[in-house]
Structure formats: structure tokens, C-alpha cells
Design a protein around this motif. Structure first.
Motif, PDB file in Angstrom:
ATOM      1  N   LEU B 305       0.834  -1.205   0.000  1.00 39.67           N
ATOM      2  CA  LEU B 305       0.000   0.000   0.000  1.00 39.67           C
ATOM      3  C   LEU B 305       0.869   1.255   0.000  1.00 39.67           C
ATOM      4  O   LEU B 305       0.607   2.210  -0.736  1.00 39.67           O
ATOM      5  CB  LEU B 305      -0.908  -0.027   1.237  1.00 39.67           C
ATOM      6  CG  LEU B 305      -1.867   1.149   1.414  1.00 39.67           C
ATOM      7  CD1 LEU B 305      -3.094   0.976   0.526  1.00 39.67           C
ATOM      8  CD2 LEU B 305      -2.293   1.279   2.861  1.00 39.67           C
ATOM      9  N   SER B 306       1.934   1.245   0.818  1.00 37.48           N
ATOM     10  CA  SER B 306       2.755   2.444   0.922  1.00 37.48           C
ATOM     11  C   SER B 306       3.554   2.686  -0.352  1.00 37.48           C
ATOM     12  O   SER B 306       3.929   3.803  -0.647  1.00 37.48           O
ATOM     13  CB  SER B 306       3.688   2.352   2.133  1.00 37.48           C
ATOM     14  OG  SER B 306       4.736   1.439   1.875  1.00 37.48           O
ATOM     15  N   LYS B 307       3.800   1.633  -1.127  1.00 40.36           N
ATOM     16  CA  LYS B 307       4.562   1.811  -2.365  1.00 40.36           C
ATOM     17  C   LYS B 307       3.669   2.044  -3.579  1.00 40.36           C
ATOM     18  O   LYS B 307       4.005   2.805  -4.467  1.00 40.36           O
ATOM     19  CB  LYS B 307       5.407   0.570  -2.637  1.00 40.36           C
ATOM     20  CG  LYS B 307       6.537   0.392  -1.644  1.00 40.36           C
ATOM     21  CD  LYS B 307       7.739  -0.238  -2.318  1.00 40.36           C
ATOM     22  CE  LYS B 307       8.942  -0.308  -1.416  1.00 40.36           C
ATOM     23  NZ  LYS B 307       8.968   0.613  -0.288  1.00 40.36           N
ATOM     24  N   TYR B 308       2.547   1.334  -3.633  1.00 40.52           N
ATOM     25  CA  TYR B 308       1.752   1.344  -4.863  1.00 40.52           C
ATOM     26  C   TYR B 308       0.324   1.866  -4.677  1.00 40.52           C
ATOM     27  O   TYR B 308      -0.445   1.906  -5.631  1.00 40.52           O
ATOM     28  CB  TYR B 308       1.697  -0.067  -5.462  1.00 40.52           C
ATOM     29  CG  TYR B 308       3.050  -0.616  -5.850  1.00 40.52           C
ATOM     30  CD1 TYR B 308       3.682  -0.195  -7.015  1.00 40.52           C
ATOM     31  CD2 TYR B 308       3.694  -1.555  -5.050  1.00 40.52           C
ATOM     32  CE1 TYR B 308       4.923  -0.703  -7.378  1.00 40.52           C
ATOM     33  CE2 TYR B 308       4.935  -2.061  -5.399  1.00 40.52           C
ATOM     34  CZ  TYR B 308       5.541  -1.640  -6.564  1.00 40.52           C
ATOM     35  OH  TYR B 308       6.770  -2.145  -6.916  1.00 40.52           O
ATOM     36  N   GLY B 309      -0.042   2.228  -3.442  1.00 41.73           N
ATOM     37  CA  GLY B 309      -1.350   2.849  -3.240  1.00 41.73           C
ATOM     38  C   GLY B 309      -2.533   1.897  -3.185  1.00 41.73           C
ATOM     39  O   GLY B 309      -3.675   2.335  -3.215  1.00 41.73           O
ATOM     40  N   ASN B 310      -2.269   0.594  -3.125  1.00 44.28           N
ATOM     41  CA  ASN B 310      -3.350  -0.393  -3.049  1.00 44.28           C
ATOM     42  C   ASN B 310      -3.000  -1.470  -2.047  1.00 44.28           C
ATOM     43  O   ASN B 310      -1.831  -1.716  -1.784  1.00 44.28           O
ATOM     44  CB  ASN B 310      -3.510  -1.111  -4.395  1.00 44.28           C
ATOM     45  CG  ASN B 310      -4.366  -0.343  -5.357  1.00 44.28           C
ATOM     46  OD1 ASN B 310      -5.403   0.176  -4.967  1.00 44.28           O
ATOM     47  ND2 ASN B 310      -3.934  -0.259  -6.594  1.00 44.28           N
TER      48      ASN B 310
END
Ligand SMILES: Cc1cc2nc3c(=O)[nH]c(=O)nc-3n(C[C@H](O)[C@H](O)[C@H](O)COP(=O)(O)OP(=O)(O)OC[C@H]3O[C@@H](n4cnc5c(N)ncnc54)[C@H](O)[C@@H]3O)c2cc1C
Ligand code: SF4
Ligand code: SF4
Lengths: 285, 354
Positions: B305-310
Motif C-alpha cells: 500500500l505504501s509503495k503502490y497505493g493499493n
């Protein structure tokens, strides 16, 4: 319906490039320094690293190992790797001779902020094999010495037999522009004219301007906490203290998952992190 | 985005239209369940009414075992890099599995080091999505992965006797136009679509809210919950093998007989495997099943989530079915939320005393 696509070799980050071993220096009974030259001139010229980055070294049929680049980026055309005999790949490498060929891919990872460190005082602390990645930074600072303020290097080994790059450091000990502290945990009754004691012992006595100092620490996992504590006591800022992590790694590209630490991949987000980043990675410190 | 309408009985003809140019893979019945298989040669095997498959479609883009290159051990150099590409249509994928492929695309394609193997096959792959009927193990509605707005070429929305086809690629549009009597959507089609969509949303059992999940992952990182789960985990790695979004891998060298040549292979791996974080000298950074289970969910709910937003889970429920130890995203979410309520109550109690 199978078709074959042949990508340009530069487009494949999994492809190791043949590199020739051009020099081997025995450093200790378990560590050797290898000088390597990538054979393809275009690839060799395109290879630029920063201090603290690493390569994946391949021996085909055996496997790969991530190894820090130990030579300064100011030296182009070759790289030096300081390798401990630790397992399968590194043992086969240790048995190789000058002229033999290995595979290299990289460089990978985020290193130390060399440009940002210019104009500042520098405190570098290495423990054991941690000297391998720090040596790149040390030699780089040496090559651009006038760009930096006071430079202090504390290098600790377990005993005199494990001290690496001894002749280089012997020469530096008498220089006025480096404050070099060589120390061993124990002398084991071997001849030794350096200091005795853990690296942490020498930090309290240093005269530092904490707001103008960058620290960097590389060593065994158990060392970080204590050295960081001493640097913090001196007043160094959280985000001016740099550490480097070691984890199992396969791809080097933030994908294979082995090097994951908290929410970060050691290979692409590190291996060098500042302490502020590191304390905010769950399970890292 | 363009919309057309086709009759349901035109599906076999659409499959044949694709099969003239591509290998077509879709869900078929197997051993009382469903699996993806080649259907282009016999579209009647296609079961568009499947609920889920045991294994996800990720193997068609990221094979369980792939040869990265061959090498010569005498001169220590790479001999050949062949990237096999099969022009292929993945027909009948559900929203969760298309969302999963979008998650993999982010890792393998939109990176500083694009993966040439994945990319070549992904670019040669078309995706035809289709509506699904949720079963008891599905919880895509928690993440919003019950809908998909990108990553497919065609998506077939079920309107009873016909499909509303959402079209994202020119190539697929052309094949649709030739293979079927696709017509523009009428106002009636759009009203029916709206009703179907509402009914679909209501067909899920309601689940826990997940907005605060990353916070809980962080707050309860050192909680005993992980030991409870770790005590149960068999480290069998089944969860990762059936997961459409798990992408960890290993790289190993294999020698040919005689040892003068060989290949470097990329194999699926799992962070639940005990030696996954073991380094030379014997130190293991994740020595316990508890630390490995936590790592798997920490990555899914927070790291990715913190890298790709999901979130790196689509709620497909495959791991929930596969895990003999009853460890699943829902068990973790409920466990964390239970802990949060417990510690909140404890904090209130302390507040009351002071
Ligand atoms: C960023 C980084 C920089 C490093 N720099 C150096 C260096 O400058 N000099 C040096 O001697 N060593 C360094 N290491 C450690 C070195 O990578 C391991 O000693 C080496 O991988 C052991 O491989 P092996 O095949 O000899 O051992 P084996 O135990 O047989 O290893 C088998 C496999 O496990 C993995 N593995 C095992 N240990 C490690 C480890 N510590 N780190 C990562 N992967 C591991 C590798 O994928 C390896 O192929 C570094 C590690 C990292 C992550
Ligand atoms: S969580 Fe379940 S499926 Fe995954 S490794 Fe543990 S026991 Fe196996
Ligand atoms: S974690 Fe489980 S439910 Fe989530 S995508 Fe993977 S297999 Fe499906």
C-alpha cells in the motif's frame, strides 16, 4: 504459437555481464579483495556506482551473491569487491584465479548521500566486514578531500588478524587530514600498536560540531544500536546518521521479496538508510 | 471506454473470433471445481458461470518456473536469452483477478527495472472480464476490488439474456465487431445495468470496514496475535501458491548433465517458507512462523500500500480455502479489530480508575 522476443541486452536487468578478475589480494584468512573489469567496453563504460551500492555477482551453475562495491566511484573502469568466504558462491569465488571470469549485474540500491555530505564534518564507524561498503565512501572522500571538513574514521576488528586494508590504513594513521582510529576487541597476543576496545569507546571523546556532522555506520547487526546511541549522545541528528542493512537478496530490484524489512525492500529502498528512516521501519532496528 | 451489447449465445462465436489469432484460456470444470485451461479449440468447455478457480491466472504471466537464460560454465557467460511469448486471451476473468493482474503490472512493469519476461507476455495478452456471483469465501467488496476499471480489453456485464460489453482496446473491439452482432447500448440496457450493479453490491455479506487496517498493522506489530497465528501456521506455503497477487520468487542455477552448461531459473517462492530470510552464517531474519505470517500480511496490508497505493489482496478467498490452519486476511482483520476493541476497553477502564 510460441514466438521469441530477443530484447536488447541492456534491457534485461537479470542478465549478468562477464567480468574478468584482474587482481586478487588476500586480506585475512577469510577475506579477499577482488578487482574486476567488465569485459564488454560499452557496458564497462556505462557502469557508474555510488558509495554504498552493491552488485549481484554470479558464478554460473552455482548462483549469485549481493556484494557491496568497495572501490570509490572516482575510479572508473574497474570495481573492487571485498568478499568473505561465507557459503557456496563466495567459496567458489575464493578458489578462482586472476584471469577467471565471473558475472556481474548492477549496480543496485541507494547508497550514501555523498554530495549532501560535502562541506560537512564526517564520522565513519566500521565494524568487521562493514569496512567493505564504507571503504568506497572513505576512498571517495579521500579523492575529494578538500570538499569535506574534519574526517574521523573508527574501524574496529575482533583481533589484529582480522584487520583489513592494513597497509593503506597504516599510511593514513600519520596523516593530519584524517583522524583514523584503528581498534581491536582483543589483541590475542598478536603484535598491535593500535587501540584496544569497542568502537563505541572512542566516540565520547571526539570533538564534534553535531549540527554540522554526518555519521555513517556499517557493521554486524548487533553493533548499530550502541554506535547510534553514542552518536545521538553527541547530538548528531537522526537523519544525518546513516546505516547499511544486510538481508537475503535474490533480484536486487524490489521484487523477489527476500530482503523485505517492515514496509521496505532493503535492495531498492536501502541498503543504506538514514536512522530516521530506519527507526520507522518495523522490525529493522 | 466504449459500450456495446451482445446476446449471451454469441459468446462461443466471440471465443472462436479470438481463437483465430490467439490461444484462448478460460475457466473449465475440473475435479468438481474449476480451473483455467485452453478453450479456443472447444468453446463449449468454457464455464462462464464458474465461481472461482483453485489456482489464479497469474501463471500465464508469471510462470511457476521460468528459464531466465542459459549459460556456459566453461567461459562463465550467458549463452542465450529467449523470452517465450504466447499471444493469448484470458477469457472470463473476474474483477478480483483482473485487479490482481493490475497489482502485478505495477511491480513487474512500472518499476525502475521493468521485467522483460513479464512485460513481453503481458503485452501479448488480452483480458476479457466477466461478472461473477460471490461465494462465501469472497470478500472483494472490502477492498473495492469487486469492480475493475482498467487492465482489461473487454468486460462482459451480465444483463440476463445479454451482455453489456465495456471495451478498452481497439484490437478487442475489432474482433468483437467481426465475431458478433454487437450493437450500441440502448437506454434500457443502461437501466438494466444499473439494477444489476445494485443487486451485485447487495449480494455480498457485509464485512468489517478496513480503513484503519494499516494503522492496526502498525499498532499491533508486536502483539500476541501473531504468535497465535504462528503457532497454527504449518509453513506449507499453500497461501502464496494460490494467491493471485503474491509474487515472491527465488532464482536458482540448474546444471545440464556434464556440468558444462545450464540455466538460471526463476521459481515461485513464498515468504512463509522457513528459509526465506536466512543468510549465510545461519542468521534468520524471520525465524518463526509468527514472524513470517506477520510479514506476509504486513506487506499485503501496509508495505505494498505504501509503495503502490493499493492493498495487495483482492479478497478472492483462495487462501482462505487453501489454508489448513484457518489463517486468512479476514481472520487477521477480525483479530486485529478485536484487539483494538479490547485494548480500547482496557484504556477506558484505566481512565475510569484515575
Ligand atoms: C547489500 C549487501 C551487501 C553485501 N556486501 C558484502 C560484501 O561486501 N562482502 C561480503 O563478503 N559479503 C557481503 N554481503 C553478504 C553476502 O551477500 C553473503 O555472504 C553471500 O550472499 C553468501 O552467499 P554464498 O552463496 O557464499 O552463501 P550461501 O549461504 O551458500 O548462500 C546461498 C544464497 O543465500 C543468499 N544469502 C545468503 N547470505 C546472504 C546475505 N548475507 N545477504 C544476502 N543474501 C544472502 C544468497 O542469495 C545466496 O546465493 C552483502 C549482502 C548484502 C545484502
Ligand atoms: S498461513 Fe496457512 S497456507 Fe499459509 S503457510 Fe501457514 S498454514 Fe500454510
Ligand atoms: S491474500 Fe488470499 S484472499 Fe487475498 S488475494 Fe491472496 S489468495 Fe486472495
Amino acid at each position: 504459437m510460441t514466438q521469441l522476443a530477443k530484447p536488447s541486452m541492456f534491457e534485461n536487468p537479470y542478465r549478468p555481464w562477464p567480468a574478468r578478475i584482474t587482481s586478487i589480494t588476500e586480506l585475512t584468512s577469510t577475506e579477499k579483495l577482488f578487482e574486476l573489469r567488465i569485459i564488454d567496453p560499452d557496458v564497462r563504460e556505462a557502469f557508474h556506482h555510488s558509495d554504498g551500492q552493491f552488485v549481484e555477482l554470479s558464478i554460473f551453475g552455482v548462483g549469485e551473491a549481493p556484494i557491496s562495491i568497495s572501490s570509490s566511484p572516482s575510479k572508473q573502469g574497474f570495481i573492487e569487491l571485498c568478499v568473505r568466504r561465507a557459503g557456496t558462491v563466495t567459496t567458489v569465488l575464493h578458489d578462482m584465479q586472476c584471469g577467471d571470469v565471473v558475472g556481474l549485474r548492477g549496480p543496485f540500491g541507494h547508497g550514501f548521500p555523498f554530495e549532501e555530505m560535502k562541506g560537512k564534518d564526517i564520522l565513519l564507524v566500521a565494524g568487521g566486514l562493514g569496512i567493505a561498503p564504507l571503504r568506497s565512501l572513505i576512498n571517495h572522500i579521500h579523492d575529494e578531500r578538500s570538499e569535506f571538513g574534519n574526517v574521523t574514521i573508527i574501524y574496529g576488528s575482533r583481533n589484529p588478524a582480522e584487520v583489513m586494508f592494513r597497509s593503506q590504513f597504516e599510511m593514513w594513521r600519520h596523516r593530519k587530514d584524517f583522524n583514523l582510529i584503528l581498534t581491536v576487541d582483543r589483541t590475542n597476543d598478536l603484535p598491535w600498536d593500535g587501540e584496544v576496545g569497542l568502537v563505541t569507546k572512542f566516540i565520547p571523546g571526539l570533538e564534534l560540531d553535531p549540527s554540522n556532522t554526518y555519521g555513517a555506520i556499517v557493521g554486524p547487526p548487533g553493533m548499530y544500536r550502541f554506535v547510534i546511541a553514542e552518536m545521538r549522545k553527541k547530538g548528531l541528528h537522526y537523519d544525518k546518521i546513516y546505516v547499511s542493512f544486510e538481508r537475503q537478496m535474490k533480484c536486487g530490484m524490489g521484487r523477489c521479496g527476500h530482503c523485505m524489512v517492515g514496509h521496505q525492500y532493503t535492495c531498492i529502498d536501502g541498503p543504506v538508510f538514514n536512522y530516521w528512516e530506519a527507526v520507522n521501519i518495523q522490525g529493522a532496528m | 471506454m466504449l459500450f456495446r451489447v451482445i446476446d449471451k449465445n454469441e459468446v462461443p462465436s466471440l471465443v472462436r473470433g479470438f481463437a483465430a489469432h490467439y490461444e484462448v484460456v478460460g475457466p473449465v470444470e475440473r475435479n468438481g471445481g474449476f480451473a483455467f485451461d485452453e478453450v479456443g479449440s472447444d468453446p463449449s468447455r468454457l464455464r462462464v458461470d464458474y465461481d472461482t478457480t483453485l489456482l489464479p491466472p497469474k501463471k500465464y504471466l508469471f510462470p511457476p518456473k521460468a528459464e531466465l537464460f542459459t549459460y556456459d560454465t566453461v567461459n562463465n557467460e550467458v549463452k542465450d536469452i529467449d523470452i517465450p511469448v504466447v499471444p493469448r486471451v484470458l477469457f472470463g476473468l473476474h474483477s478480483c483477478d483482473i485487479n490482481a493482474i493490475n497489482r502485478l503490472d505495477a511491480v513487474f512493469m512500472a518499476s525502475d527495472f521493468p521485467d522483460p519476461y513479464y512485460r513481453a507476455q503481458r503485452e501479448a495478452t488480452m483480458i476479457v472480464g466477466i461478472d461473477c456471483t460471490p461465494n462465501d469465501h469472497c470478500f472483494c467488496n472490502l477492498w473495492g476490488t469487486d469492480e475493475v476499471t482498467q487492465g482489461y480489453d473487454l468486460f462482459l456485464h451480465d444483463l440476463g439474456d445479454r451482455y453489456l460489453v465495456s471495451i478498452l482496446s481497439v484490437t478487442a473491439a475489432e474482433i468483437l465487431a467481426v465475431a458478433t452482432s454487437a450493437r450500441p447500448a440502448s437506454p434500457k440496457d443502461s437501466i438494466d445495468f444499473q439494477e444489476k450493479a445494485r443487486a451485485f453490491k447487495n449480494s455480498f455479506s457485509s464485512g468489517p470496514a478496513v480503513y484503519e487496517l494499516p494503522i492496526l498493522m502498525d499498532a499491533f506489530y508486536n502483539d500476541g496475535l501473531w504468535d497465535e497465528l504462528g503457532d497454527r501456521c504449518l509453513s506449507c506455503t499453500a497461501c502464496s501458491m494460490v494467491c493471485p497477487t503474491c509474487y515472491c520468487f527465488n532464482m536458482v542455477d540448474k546444471l545440464d548433465a556434464g556440468g558444462r552448461s545450464g540455466a538460471r531459473l526463476r521459481l515461485w517462492d513464498s515468504c512463509c517458507s522457513p528459509s526465506f530470510a536466512l543468510v549465510a552464517g545461519g542468521h534468520n531474519f524471520r525465524p518463526t512462523a509468527a514472524s513470517r505470517v506477520r510479514n506476509r500480511f504486513y506487506h499485503k496490508f501496509l508495505g505494498y500500500l505504501s509503495k503502490y497505493g493499493n492493498t495487495l489482496c483482492t479478497g478472492c478467498g483462495r487462501c482462505e480455502r487453501a489454508c489448513k490452519a484457518h489463517i486468512s486476511p479476514r481472520v487477521v482483520i477480525q483479530g486485529l479489530q478485536h484487539k483494538a476493541v479490547q485494548s480500547d476497553a482496557a484504556a477506558q477502564g484505566e481512565g475510569g480508575r484515575s
